[in-house]
Structures are given as structure tokens and as C-alpha cells.
Motif scaffolding. Structure first.
Motif, PDB file in Angstrom:
ATOM      1  N   UNK B 168       0.724  -1.246   0.025  1.00  0.00           N
ATOM      2  CA  UNK B 168       0.054  -0.012   0.079  1.00  0.00           C
ATOM      3  C   UNK B 168       0.991   1.393  -0.051  1.00  0.00           C
ATOM      4  N   UNK B 172       1.101   4.007  -3.343  1.00  0.00           N
ATOM      5  CA  UNK B 172       0.693   5.299  -2.909  1.00  0.00           C
ATOM      6  C   UNK B 172       1.958   6.596  -3.177  1.00  0.00           C
ATOM      7  N   UNK B 173       3.101   5.893  -3.418  1.00  0.00           N
ATOM      8  CA  UNK B 173       4.147   6.955  -3.533  1.00  0.00           C
ATOM      9  C   UNK B 173       5.351   6.683  -4.466  1.00  0.00           C
ATOM     10  N   UNK B 390      -7.414  -4.190   3.214  1.00  0.00           N
ATOM     11  CA  UNK B 390      -7.415  -2.451   3.439  1.00  0.00           C
ATOM     12  C   UNK B 390      -8.209  -2.034   2.294  1.00  0.00           C
ATOM     13  N   UNK B 391      -9.454  -1.548   2.437  1.00  0.00           N
ATOM     14  CA  UNK B 391     -10.430  -1.215   1.199  1.00  0.00           C
ATOM     15  C   UNK B 391      -9.680   0.020   0.644  1.00  0.00           C
ATOM     16  N   UNK B 392     -10.004   0.493  -0.473  1.00  0.00           N
ATOM     17  CA  UNK B 392      -9.741   1.442  -1.222  1.00  0.00           C
ATOM     18  C   UNK B 392     -10.727   2.589  -1.115  1.00  0.00           C
ATOM     19  N   UNK B 393     -10.411   3.851  -1.583  1.00  0.00           N
ATOM     20  CA  UNK B 393     -11.515   4.854  -1.775  1.00  0.00           C
ATOM     21  C   UNK B 393     -12.267   4.349  -2.869  1.00  0.00           C
ATOM     22  N   UNK B 394     -13.658   4.708  -2.775  1.00  0.00           N
ATOM     23  CA  UNK B 394     -14.503   4.545  -3.933  1.00  0.00           C
ATOM     24  C   UNK B 394     -14.129   5.323  -5.171  1.00  0.00           C
ATOM     25  N   UNK B 395     -13.613   6.418  -4.599  1.00  0.00           N
ATOM     26  CA  UNK B 395     -12.887   7.287  -6.181  1.00  0.00           C
ATOM     27  C   UNK B 395     -14.135   7.812  -6.841  1.00  0.00           C
ATOM     28  N   UNK B 396     -15.124   8.390  -6.620  1.00  0.00           N
ATOM     29  CA  UNK B 396     -16.338   8.994  -7.262  1.00  0.00           C
ATOM     30  C   UNK B 396     -15.708   9.941  -8.198  1.00  0.00           C
ATOM     31  N   UNK B 397     -16.171   9.836  -9.463  1.00  0.00           N
ATOM     32  CA  UNK B 397     -15.765  10.958 -10.423  1.00  0.00           C
ATOM     33  C   UNK B 397     -16.069  12.237  -9.999  1.00  0.00           C
ATOM     34  N   UNK B 398     -15.475  13.206 -10.368  1.00  0.00           N
ATOM     35  CA  UNK B 398     -15.765  14.618  -9.810  1.00  0.00           C
ATOM     36  C   UNK B 398     -16.565  15.275 -11.048  1.00  0.00           C
ATOM     37  N   UNK B 399     -17.974  15.431 -10.844  1.00  0.00           N
ATOM     38  CA  UNK B 399     -18.719  15.940 -11.836  1.00  0.00           C
ATOM     39  C   UNK B 399     -18.727  17.530 -11.267  1.00  0.00           C
ATOM     40  N   UNK B 400     -18.218  18.476 -12.321  1.00  0.00           N
ATOM     41  CA  UNK B 400     -17.827  19.741 -11.794  1.00  0.00           C
ATOM     42  C   UNK B 400     -19.096  20.674 -12.376  1.00  0.00           C
ATOM     43  N   UNK B 401     -19.718  21.114 -11.451  1.00  0.00           N
ATOM     44  CA  UNK B 401     -20.507  22.470 -11.670  1.00  0.00           C
ATOM     45  C   UNK B 401     -19.866  23.738 -11.356  1.00  0.00           C
TER      46      UNK B 401
END
Lengths: 405, 405
Positions: B168, B172-173, B390-401
Motif C-alpha cells: 500500500x 501510494x508514493x 485494506x479497502x480502497x476509496x471508491x473514488x467517485x468521479x468529480x462532476x464539476x458544476x
């Protein structure tokens, strides 16, 4: 009140509680939504991902997953060791403009604090409203203006625990010398932390060596010889950053070949070099242990105090920014008195970025081969709960009665 | 039924569950007091202390202290690496006569089993009634005639857990290569065990190298290069016992200077040597981690199955001896079928002492750089509970407004 989106990133080497500071930022930002915080954006791969607009919506992460990920070693968002170019700062600001980022939080060490400082300065100079706050993180504990740094307590707990465990192994099986190498390139904080393993005279570690002192092989061998003569064994802790009087890292192999992201030589190898010297010069069997990255990823050794404080600096950074602060790093300020308590303070980023906090002379003994009582008092509470003790057998004397009696 | 005193000792390198076998012996001996077992004697410092008559009355240890000490790393009684001289065996028998020892239990590896064998033979030849039983112990898992060896499961769990954690950190680095060195001088069981860290394609470890195969640097560098090209990083596990085609351990420093209690060269240094080669030849930043003794002392990583089995072999040895057995070592026999279960068996000491169980060809892949499915099936249950995920972040796409929308 500044209204706009929030962006958080993680910089530099991970710690075991890196992601707890991230959790503190995200949870506090959610609590303060009404104060003008819009989206909670995470930059993947730190500044590298920020510049690539590789961004995620942390506001959409479930609370339960975020809390689980907070326990992970590594950097949940990903990190980087980018060599910042002057144009990068302007580029960061362009991305902030594009995504309407008005709150910027960077969890990192000196280098990361310098980045926040530069971005903050640039924003001010062009009149872009930005609240940029640094969140301290390093296992090395080398950040100035804070009593200690989140990440240090867990790595310190790791080295203290492992040194105690190895001490039991070495005590039970001669031959008798183990040299344990700690992380800490320029400062001896982590080497010093192994002293918390020691629970009585003769216990491991018997000797500790710090990069704050020029290393002398002859004095080292004489120290080891003395300890061996007295106890029949020796557990020695050395910082990976030990240098000889010419300024070279001990242990040639890695130093020659490896460079870090900034082109600097990397340390590593002091322990195997010194174990070989002990074998050669003192004719003692010696081995070396170099847990390396395991010391900053060991989730079983996380300090409860460190975890709490890592969260707290993240949380406080959001509060400070919402209250209009920018260009500062959150700090931990220890209260006077016997009961350990830290409150949150702040320090100007410019000063933090330029300083490197060495182990003070008052924490190293005169011979330069162990810590002082003052260090033990400083460090003990940061490790959290008392580290595990291992009771000995009572060893009742055998009173022999002949057969049949 | 043999009536007399019992003596137990611990030999060779400690494991994280060494003292659980000791507990099994003492508790079962107490239960079987009525079967003719008199005093329960512990020899401090193994055969060294036995010959010095440095003996303690384990029957007088409190149950609660014994149970606590059982959790300690190291050898609670102390251990040794004595080079046995021919006259030592006769001397042991003299001590047994003096203290009326009729039950002898030695917890150890091949060398210790040879000692029990010789003492058993000698007792038979002179008509001294003795029930001498060996109790298997080694992190290396190199004892033959047993499915696996108590001590291995916990060290295996350590390497699997730490490899996952380091994976991990490395993910990450960037930059991106870590070489982890495992214990295991002659056999690749512990290097192989790190494979249990891998939870999906690309996960750490990416490559594993075993002392059962002659090491080729050019093939190694080509493997690392392939992994790096595909994943942008590499976590590589190497056994400390890797040798080149001339039979020399990789990494010169320790090999040249250090000898063990038997005058043999010691391994150690493969990881730093290989990290330097990766940096030099592939121009990748590489570092090395060598937990060393920490891998056999890590109490936080003890396998629950290993702990249970360590107790069981100690307990069963006493039962076997009381039933008249001598000259055997207790073994673990795995039941066929999907559900993991081991029952207790026994093997003649003479055969055990002479054999060294290498990692079979069926457990190493064709390229010699990873394990097979068959190894994973073999090893997984021995590690106890599933190792921490160790679960990962779901990493939701950023939908930009844009602002204000």
C-alpha cells in the motif's frame, strides 16, 4: 466567509496515520457545509494528479468506507515527491480557478508546507481569494513550531515495540548482538524512540546512535564491547542517517547507487555495515535488522494518541480556514504540567518550510550513545498506551529430592 | 508406566509460539501427575544450562504467569546453539541420572532432534529408562515428516501482512521499487508465504525468489523491468538465502564477516544488494526492507492456528511419552479434503534429524519467480484468520458544476 470548493491532497512519504488527517478534513468539511464549503475534492497522486486534474469527489464517499480507509497505511489519495518547478505554482492556481477551489489543505512535511506557502503567496499577489492551510505529517518528527508531528508517535511506537520484542529474542539465544536500523534521514527522533523499549538496566536497547552526532567507529566498537562485557549481549539502535566525519552515510551499497526523487543520495545500510564491523573487529556474532517501510506501515503498532492527533490537525485546519486563516500550518502545543495534553496552535508556513527540527542536545546523553530522561518524558505520552510488557518466568529454584522421597 | 521427573528445554532460534509448546508440555504434565510424572524441570539456556545444572522447577510457576509468558517472543527458558561434542550426550545422561529425569522433551529443529535422538540411543544402550520425545519448532518450515512446523505459520503471517502493508505504501508514493528480504537460510517457505498478501493482479508481492533456485541477476532485472513496465511499481520478495551460481550468498558485507555458532557463513544482505542493482542497472529508485528478527518476534502477527498447534505438539509429546514412546518427534498430519484439520502423528527422530524439507517444485512456478496455486492452498490455512484487508476509496468521479450552480 469564503464560499467555494475545497481541495485536499497528501504529500511526501506516508505515515501510519496519514489517512486519519484526511478523514479529519473530510468529516469537518461536511460538518461545516453551511459555512460556504462546496464540493470536497481529493487530488489523486498529490500535486502530480492535481496538475493533471485527476480529481475525485470525496463528498460522495460513504462515511463507513472513509472511516475504514482511514486505518490504511499508505496515502489513500496517493502521494508524490515532485520537484516543484516555478511554473507549477501558477498552474495549481489555474486548476483552483477552474474548479473554484477556495480551500486548500495539504497534508505533508517541510516540502509540502513550502508548496502551500508558495501557492498562498501567489494567490494573494493576484488577488485570488484562497484559504490555504498546511497539515503536519512526518514520521521523522523534524517539523519545527509543533511539539511533535502526527505520524511520529506511531513510528516511534513501532520501534519501541519491535526493539523490546527483539530484545527478548536476543536475550534468549546467544550469540548476542543485533543492530536495529531506524528510519530518520537527518534527525534522530525515531532512533531515540526505541529507548521506550527499555524497562530496566541491561534491557534493549543498550545503545542508540543519532545523526545529530558525527559517527566514530572506534568509539562505537568500544561502547559495544563494554555493553557485551557487562551483559553478555547487546541490542543497538542506529539511525539510517548516520554519517562519518567525511559526511558520507555509513554502509556504501545503497548510498552509492540510490538517489531519491530530488537526486539526493539515499541512506540505508548503516546496520549491516556496523554488524559486519562488530563481527570483524570484536569477533562477536552480530546481525542486523532494518524494518524500513514496515515501520511506517505497521497498523498493529499505531499509537492511539497519534491517531487522535492526526485527526485533530486535519479537523482544526478546516476550522481555521473557514475562520479566514491562510498561510499557516496547524501545530500541536503541549500544556505544561504532568498530565499530557496538546492543544492546537498555528505557525506561519514560511517559517515551518525552512526549518528542520533536530533532536536537541538536552535529549542526547553526553557520550552521544543514548537518550536522556528529558527525552523519555517528552516521548512517552506520544506513543499512546503503555507498550506491551513481557513478564519473565518466576524461575523457582529446583529443590531436588532423591527418588521415592 | 515410567515413574520419575520430567525435563524440558528449548533449542535453536526462537519463534513467536516457542513458549506455547512449553506451556503445552507443562500443563499436560500437571494433568498427568498421576501417571508417574514427578517434578517438572526446566533447563535454562537449553543444553548449556542442562549441563551446568542450571535448572528450575516449572511445577511451581503459577498458571497465570505461565500463560502470560507463553505469549512472549523469544525462548522463555533461554536457548542455545551449542556445537554438541560426543561426550556431551553422556554428560546429559549423567545429569538425568542425578535428577532422576525419566521424561525428556526438547523443543527445536533438526539439530535439537539429533540431540534427542543421540540421548535416546545412549540411554537405551546403557539400559537407562528414558522417554525422550522431540517437539518440532522452526520458522523455516524445513522439518520433514510433518505437514508443517509450529513457528512457521506466525512468521508466514508476519511476512504476508507486512508485504501487504508495504504494498500500500509503495502504491501510494512513486518512485516505486521495494525489495523485502525474508528469513529462511536454505529454504524458500517464508519467502513463498509473502504471496498470501496478494489479493489481485498487480498487488504486492509481484515477484518472489527462492533459495531452491540458482539466482540469476540478469533474469531478475528483466523480471523487475517487466513488472515495472506493466504496473509502474514493484514489490519484490527475496529469501535471505539466495545464492549465485558460484554458491555465494548475494550481498557481500555480512556474508564475509559473519559466521554463526557452527562456523558457517551467515546470509543477509540480498535485499540491499538487489535494490542497489535495480537502481544501478534499471535506473529506478529502489529501497530494501529487512525485518530480520522482527519477523519471528512479532507478537501482533501470531497465527491463531500456529499458536494452537504449538500447544498441541507440546501436549501430545507428554501424552506419547507417558504411553511409553521414545525416540520420536511429534508431527502434524493434514487431513485430506477442503476443511483444514491437522491431527498429531509421530516420526522417528533419526530420520527427522537428517532431512531438510525444501519447497517442492510443485510450489514454485516455471519461471522460478512466484508460487503456484498449490502453495497458496497449502499455506493459507496455516496463517490462521484471514489477513487484514485494506479497502480502497471508491473514488467517485468529480462532476464539476460551475460556481453558484
Amino acid at each position: 466567509m469564503t464560499s467555494g470548493n475545497l481541495l485536499v491532497a497528501q504529500g511526501g512519504g506516508p505515515t501510519a496515520v496519514f489517512n486519519f488527517s484526511l478523514l479529519g478534513v473530510v468529516e469537518e468539511a461536511k460538518r461545516l457545509k453551511s459555512k460556504g464549503i462546496g464540493k470536497i475534492i481529493g487530488a489523486l497522486r498529490s500535486i502530480d494528479g492535481l496538475l493533471d486534474e485527476d480529481l475525485i469527489d470525496l463528498g460522495k464517499e460513504s462515511q463507513s468506507n472513509l472511516r475504514q480507509v482511514a486505518m490504511n497505511p499508505g496515502a489513500a489519495l496517493g502521494s508524490c515527491r515532485r520537484r516543484m518547478a516555478e511554473e507549477d505554482y501558477g498552474q495549481i492556481l489555474e486548476v483552483f480557478r477552474k474548479y473554484d477551489v477556495r480551500y486548500f489543505f495539504y497534508i505533508g512535511g517541510n516540502g509540502s508546507m513550502y508548496t502551500v506557502h508558495k501557492v498562498d503567496q501567489l494567490a494573494r499577489s493576484v488577488g485570488y481569494v484562497l484559504n490555504a492551510v498546511g497539515i503536519p505529517k512526518t514520521i521523522d518528527n523534524d517539523l519545527a513550531f509543533t511539539d511533535h508531528c502526527p505520524g511520529f508517535g506511531s513510528a516511534a511506537r513501532y520501534f519501541a515495540s519491535v526493539t523490546r520484542e527483539i530484545g527478548l529474542d536476543v536475550a534468549s539465544l546467544p550469540p548476542p548482538v543485533s543492530v536495529i536500523e531506524t528510519l530518520g534521514r537527518n534527525t534522530g527522533w525515531l532512533a531515540a524512540s526505541a529507548s521506550l523499549a527499555n524497562d530496566g538496566e541491561g534491557d534493549a536497547p543498550n545503545l542508540i546512535y543519532f545523526p545529530e552526532r558525527v559517527f566514530s567507529l572506534s568509539r562505537f566498537l568500544s561502547d559495544v564491547s563494554d555493553v557485551y562485557d557487562k551483559w553478555g549481549r547487546a541490542v543497538i539502535v542506529v539511525s539510517e542517517g548516520l554519517k562519518d566525519k567525511t559526511g558520507q552515510y555509513l554502509g556504501g551499497v545503497n548510498a552509492k547507487a540510490s538517489k531519491d526523487g530530488f537526486g539526493r543520495n539515499l541512506p540505508g545500510g548503516a546496520s549491516s555495515y556496523l554488524a559486519a564491523k562488530i563481527a570483524e573487529k570484536l569477533k562477536l556474532r552480530a546481525r542486523s535488522e532494518k524494518p524500513g517501510l514496515a515501520a511506517r506501515t505497521g497498523v498493529e503498532y499505531v499509537s492511539s494518541v497519534d491517531r487522535k492527533e492526526a485527526y485533530l490537525v486535519g479537523q482544526s485546519a478546516v476550522r481555521a480556514a473557514v475562520n479566514g486563516k491562510s498561510g499557516v500550518m496547524m501545530t500541536l502545543e503541549r500544556a505544561a504540567g504532568n498530565r499530557y495534553h496538546c492543544s492546537i496552535g498555528e505557525a506561519p508556513l514560511e517559517k515551518v518550510a525552512k526549518a528542520e527540527k533536530l533532536l536537541p542536545a538536552s535529549f542526547i546523553n553526553k557520550k552521544g550513545n543514548y537518550v536522556t530522561e528529558a527525552f523519555l518524558r517528552y516521548c512517552r505520552p506520544i506513543l499512546g498506551d503503555t507498550i506491551r510488557k513481557f513478564p519473565d518466568l518466576s524461575k523457582h529454584l529446583l529443590t531436588f529430592a532423591a527418588r521415592g522421597k
